[in-house]
Write a protein that holds these residues in place. Structure first.
Motif, PDB file in Angstrom:
ATOM      1  N   SER A  22       0.826  -1.206   0.000  1.00 43.60           N
ATOM      2  CA  SER A  22       0.000   0.000   0.000  1.00 43.60           C
ATOM      3  C   SER A  22       0.860   1.256   0.000  1.00 43.60           C
ATOM      4  O   SER A  22       0.584   2.217  -0.732  1.00 43.60           O
ATOM      5  CB  SER A  22      -0.927  -0.004   1.221  1.00 43.60           C
ATOM      6  N   GLN A  23       1.909   1.255   0.809  1.00 45.68           N
ATOM      7  CA  GLN A  23       2.794   2.414   0.881  1.00 45.68           C
ATOM      8  C   GLN A  23       3.504   2.649  -0.448  1.00 45.68           C
ATOM      9  O   GLN A  23       3.628   3.787  -0.912  1.00 45.68           O
ATOM     10  CB  GLN A  23       3.825   2.211   1.994  1.00 45.68           C
ATOM     11  N   ILE A  24       3.965   1.581  -1.063  1.00 46.89           N
ATOM     12  CA  ILE A  24       4.640   1.701  -2.357  1.00 46.89           C
ATOM     13  C   ILE A  24       3.664   2.205  -3.416  1.00 46.89           C
ATOM     14  O   ILE A  24       4.003   3.055  -4.243  1.00 46.89           O
ATOM     15  CB  ILE A  24       5.241   0.347  -2.779  1.00 46.89           C
ATOM     16  N   THR A  25       2.444   1.688  -3.387  1.00 46.19           N
ATOM     17  CA  THR A  25       1.422   2.130  -4.341  1.00 46.19           C
ATOM     18  C   THR A  25       1.151   3.617  -4.200  1.00 46.19           C
ATOM     19  O   THR A  25       1.080   4.349  -5.198  1.00 46.19           O
ATOM     20  CB  THR A  25       0.114   1.342  -4.127  1.00 46.19           C
ATOM     21  N   GLN A  26       0.998   4.076  -2.960  1.00 49.90           N
ATOM     22  CA  GLN A  26       0.754   5.503  -2.726  1.00 49.90           C
ATOM     23  C   GLN A  26       1.905   6.349  -3.246  1.00 49.90           C
ATOM     24  O   GLN A  26       1.697   7.389  -3.876  1.00 49.90           O
ATOM     25  CB  GLN A  26       0.547   5.754  -1.234  1.00 49.90           C
ATOM     26  N   SER A  27       3.124   5.901  -2.969  1.00 50.93           N
ATOM     27  CA  SER A  27       4.302   6.651  -3.390  1.00 50.93           C
ATOM     28  C   SER A  27       4.402   6.728  -4.914  1.00 50.93           C
ATOM     29  O   SER A  27       4.660   7.798  -5.485  1.00 50.93           O
ATOM     30  CB  SER A  27       5.559   5.998  -2.808  1.00 50.93           C
ATOM     31  N   LYS A  28       4.172   5.597  -5.583  1.00 48.45           N
ATOM     32  CA  LYS A  28       4.269   5.568  -7.041  1.00 48.45           C
ATOM     33  C   LYS A  28       3.123   6.351  -7.687  1.00 48.45           C
ATOM     34  O   LYS A  28       3.307   6.994  -8.727  1.00 48.45           O
ATOM     35  CB  LYS A  28       4.275   4.119  -7.534  1.00 48.45           C
ATOM     36  N   THR A  29       1.945   6.308  -7.064  1.00 50.45           N
ATOM     37  CA  THR A  29       0.809   7.074  -7.574  1.00 50.45           C
ATOM     38  C   THR A  29       1.099   8.565  -7.486  1.00 50.45           C
ATOM     39  O   THR A  29       0.857   9.318  -8.439  1.00 50.45           O
ATOM     40  CB  THR A  29      -0.466   6.746  -6.781  1.00 50.45           C
ATOM     41  N   GLN A  30       1.611   8.992  -6.337  1.00 50.32           N
ATOM     42  CA  GLN A  30       1.944  10.404  -6.162  1.00 50.32           C
ATOM     43  C   GLN A  30       3.014  10.839  -7.160  1.00 50.32           C
ATOM     44  O   GLN A  30       2.922  11.913  -7.758  1.00 50.32           O
ATOM     45  CB  GLN A  30       2.428  10.659  -4.736  1.00 50.32           C
ATOM     46  N   GLU A  31       4.010   9.997  -7.340  1.00 52.52           N
ATOM     47  CA  GLU A  31       5.087  10.315  -8.281  1.00 52.52           C
ATOM     48  C   GLU A  31       4.545  10.466  -9.702  1.00 52.52           C
ATOM     49  O   GLU A  31       4.907  11.405 -10.430  1.00 52.52           O
ATOM     50  CB  GLU A  31       6.145   9.214  -8.229  1.00 52.52           C
ATOM     51  N   ALA A  32       3.659   9.555 -10.091  1.00 53.26           N
ATOM     52  CA  ALA A  32       3.080   9.614 -11.435  1.00 53.26           C
ATOM     53  C   ALA A  32       2.196  10.845 -11.600  1.00 53.26           C
ATOM     54  O   ALA A  32       2.206  11.505 -12.647  1.00 53.26           O
ATOM     55  CB  ALA A  32       2.273   8.346 -11.709  1.00 53.26           C
ATOM     56  N   PHE A  33       1.439  11.166 -10.555  1.00 52.49           N
ATOM     57  CA  PHE A  33       0.558  12.332 -10.606  1.00 52.49           C
ATOM     58  C   PHE A  33       1.370  13.620 -10.723  1.00 52.49           C
ATOM     59  O   PHE A  33       1.059  14.498 -11.534  1.00 52.49           O
ATOM     60  CB  PHE A  33      -0.324  12.370  -9.362  1.00 52.49           C
ATOM     61  N   LEU A  34       2.422  13.737  -9.919  1.00 53.58           N
ATOM     62  CA  LEU A  34       3.264  14.933  -9.967  1.00 53.58           C
ATOM     63  C   LEU A  34       3.957  15.070 -11.320  1.00 53.58           C
ATOM     64  O   LEU A  34       4.171  16.184 -11.805  1.00 53.58           O
ATOM     65  CB  LEU A  34       4.298  14.892  -8.841  1.00 53.58           C
ATOM     66  N   ALA A  35       4.291  13.944 -11.926  1.00 53.40           N
ATOM     67  CA  ALA A  35       4.899  13.979 -13.256  1.00 53.40           C
ATOM     68  C   ALA A  35       3.905  14.527 -14.281  1.00 53.40           C
ATOM     69  O   ALA A  35       4.281  15.292 -15.186  1.00 53.40           O
ATOM     70  CB  ALA A  35       5.365  12.583 -13.655  1.00 53.40           C
ATOM     71  N   GLU A  36       2.628  14.144 -14.134  1.00 51.16           N
ATOM     72  CA  GLU A  36       1.584  14.668 -15.021  1.00 51.16           C
ATOM     73  C   GLU A  36       1.462  16.181 -14.862  1.00 51.16           C
ATOM     74  O   GLU A  36       1.372  16.920 -15.848  1.00 51.16           O
ATOM     75  CB  GLU A  36       0.242  14.003 -14.687  1.00 51.16           C
ATOM     76  N   ILE A  37       1.440  16.646 -13.611  1.00 52.99           N
ATOM     77  CA  ILE A  37       1.310  18.075 -13.348  1.00 52.99           C
ATOM     78  C   ILE A  37       2.520  18.839 -13.873  1.00 52.99           C
ATOM     79  O   ILE A  37       2.392  19.929 -14.448  1.00 52.99           O
ATOM     80  CB  ILE A  37       1.134  18.333 -11.837  1.00 52.99           C
ATOM     81  N   GLU A  38       3.707  18.269 -13.694  1.00 53.91           N
ATOM     82  CA  GLU A  38       4.922  18.926 -14.168  1.00 53.91           C
ATOM     83  C   GLU A  38       4.904  19.061 -15.689  1.00 53.91           C
ATOM     84  O   GLU A  38       5.327  20.085 -16.241  1.00 53.91           O
ATOM     85  CB  GLU A  38       6.151  18.131 -13.723  1.00 53.91           C
ATOM     86  N   GLN A  39       4.394  18.044 -16.367  1.00 57.34           N
ATOM     87  CA  GLN A  39       4.279  18.111 -17.824  1.00 57.34           C
ATOM     88  C   GLN A  39       3.323  19.223 -18.235  1.00 57.34           C
ATOM     89  O   GLN A  39       3.590  19.976 -19.191  1.00 57.34           O
ATOM     90  CB  GLN A  39       3.788  16.766 -18.370  1.00 57.34           C
TER      91      GLN A  39
END
Length: 262
Positions: free
Chosen positions: A234-251
């Motif tokens: 669960s912790q890894i999923t949350q971390s990877k989800t946040q990372e992917a979301f922030l990458a979308e916003i940065e783009q």
């Protein structure tokens, strides 16, 4: 449990909710603790135990900070603070973002005396929110009034009375109308992640790597991997989800035309 302890727990729940982390299960556990303490009021010994538990709660919990925002920190509600891809963003939205930023930093024990830093972070957050809303609209992702109504009722259910709920909002400098606006942003983020990022895959190698770090921190007290695998995943999923979301916003940021007006 005393009234102010209960209110403090509810307020902490509301702060976490406003920051985008839904911890309804944790708050439900708080309610169960409260019920259990109420039942123990029948004997003197139980009352003594209740008092000790309240004291322990007060010592172990982080106090919810009383965040104040001066007039100097605010801008006029109708002042244009940003222009994002041709869309004007007004001071009312900035003031809400500023309060959120200051509350978050204070809740995490960070310094909130640097007003320039607070302004910069509030603007950065507002840019991200605006870009998210624009991209979500372009992709047909929306939050309905019914969605917000249901989220509000779910939040109110964590409080004993309407008065307690309103008191918690006041301590966060929120009207119910502003609370609706914040919930809309949080729900939009949730829906956007579901549509654009989808399910996150967690590999055995990632679980083992995370567990090794846990072992280094806890030593012999670390539980067996199989006992904590669901939490680790669960912790890894949350971390990877946040990372992917922030990458979308940065783009979106890189492709956007943004002008600051304050």
């Amino acid at each position: 449990m005393g009234y102010f302890n209960v209110m403090k727990k509810h307020l902490k729940f509301l702060i976490v909710l406003l920051l985008g982390t839904m911890l309804l299960v944790a708050c439900s556990e708080d309610s169960e603790d409260t019920d259990g303490n109420d039942e123990s009021e029948n004997t003197t010994d139980s009352n003594d135990t209740e008092t000790e538990n309240d004291a322990a709660d007060e010592g172990s919990e982080t106090d919810v900070p009383n965040v104040e925002v001066s007039e100097e920190e605010k801008v006029a509600a109708d002042e244009v603070v940003l222009v994002v891809n041709g869309e004007e963003v007004l001071g009312e939205a900035y003031n809400t973002s500023y309060i959120d930023t200051k509350s978050y930093l204070a809740q995490n024990g960070q310094d909130t005396s640097d007003l320039d830093m607070l302004k910069e972070q509030a603007l950065a957050s507002l840019k991200s929110q605006t870009l998210l809303a624009q991209d979500a609209e372009a992709k047909g992702i929306e939050v309905t009034e019914t969605d917000i109504d249901e989220a509000i009722e779910q939040t109110k259910s964590q409080f004993e009375t309407q008065e307690e709920f309103e008191t918690a909002l006041e301590q966060l400098s929120y009207t119910e109308e502003k609370f609706r606006s914040v919930l809309r942003t949080q729900l939009l983020q949730q829906y956007y992640i579901e549509e654009e990022i989808g399910e996150i895959e967690v590999t055995d190698a990632e679980v083992e790597e995370y567990y090794e770090l846990l072992q280094q921190q806890m030593g012999e007290e670390a539980p067996a991997l199989e006992e904590v695998r669901p939490q680790v995943e669960s912790q890894i999923t949350q971390s990877k989800t946040q990372e992917a979301f922030l990458a979308e916003i940065e783009q979106l940021r890189e492709e956007a035309d943004i002008e600051e007006r304050i």
